[in-house]
Scaffold this active site. Sequence first.
Site, PDB file in Angstrom:
ATOM      1  N   HIS A  62       0.818  -1.206   0.000  1.00  0.00           N
ATOM      2  CA  HIS A  62       0.000   0.000   0.000  1.00  0.00           C
ATOM      3  C   HIS A  62       0.858   1.266   0.000  1.00  0.00           C
ATOM      4  CE1 HIS A  62      -2.952  -2.711   2.396  1.00  0.00           C
ATOM      5  NE2 HIS A  62      -3.122  -2.867   1.103  1.00  0.00           N
ATOM      6  N   LYS A  72       6.460   5.957   7.370  1.00  0.00           N
ATOM      7  CA  LYS A  72       5.970   5.093   8.445  1.00  0.00           C
ATOM      8  C   LYS A  72       7.142   4.570   9.268  1.00  0.00           C
ATOM      9  CE  LYS A  72       2.130   3.371   5.650  1.00  0.00           C
ATOM     10  NZ  LYS A  72       1.563   2.201   4.982  1.00  0.00           N
ATOM     11  N   TYR A 132       2.259   1.077  13.886  1.00  0.00           N
ATOM     12  CA  TYR A 132       3.107   1.958  13.088  1.00  0.00           C
ATOM     13  C   TYR A 132       2.651   3.404  13.174  1.00  0.00           C
ATOM     14  CZ  TYR A 132      -0.441   1.126   9.423  1.00  0.00           C
ATOM     15  OH  TYR A 132      -1.607   1.007   8.720  1.00  0.00           O
ATOM     16  N   ASP A 170      -6.859  -5.933  -1.948  1.00  0.00           N
ATOM     17  CA  ASP A 170      -5.469  -6.310  -2.240  1.00  0.00           C
ATOM     18  C   ASP A 170      -5.361  -7.343  -3.366  1.00  0.00           C
ATOM     19  OD1 ASP A 170      -4.656  -4.511  -0.337  1.00  0.00           O
ATOM     20  OD2 ASP A 170      -3.972  -6.014   1.110  1.00  0.00           O
TER      21      ASP A 170
END
Length: 177
Positions: A62, A72, A132, A170
Amino acid sequence: MIVTKTDLEDCFIIKPQIFGDERGYFFETFNKEKFQKLTNLEIVFLQDNEAFSNKGILRGLHFQKGKFAQAKLVRVVKGKVLDVAVDLRPESKSFGKHFSIILSGENKNQLFVPRGFAHGYSVLEDNTIVSYKCDNYYQPDAEDGLIYNDEGLGIDWMLKEEEIVLSEKDKNLKTFN
């Protein structure tokens, strides 16, 4: 905190200093001043996310497009994942390359994934919790991704094909090219 460069430009492994004794352990999961000094990057995280998954779940690859791109800092609280970053920045020396690392509640390593990268992970143990930090807010309209099994990327997700569980979204992502 020990910061190690990866083969991808601006992508780092962060190993925290862990203080342990008979009571357990303590460590800083993030320290802005130390991070900036060791990476020469100025990051302000705005959002924290957490995901729970069982073995076989694959999330990714992603990314957020344009002004909504996100850096991130990924870590595993419990369990184990194979964490993967793919450099999508055309001007980068590492454009089109990927890096993978095992992150676990046991090793407590973290991966810093800069803006302009696709990110994903495969879950290698049941009851895994991934946490995260992001330096930009999630924007649904800016969301995009790459298919996990893109032959051009050649990522080994450390799972058998029949073990992999994907979201409907996905399953329909595009290839790198």
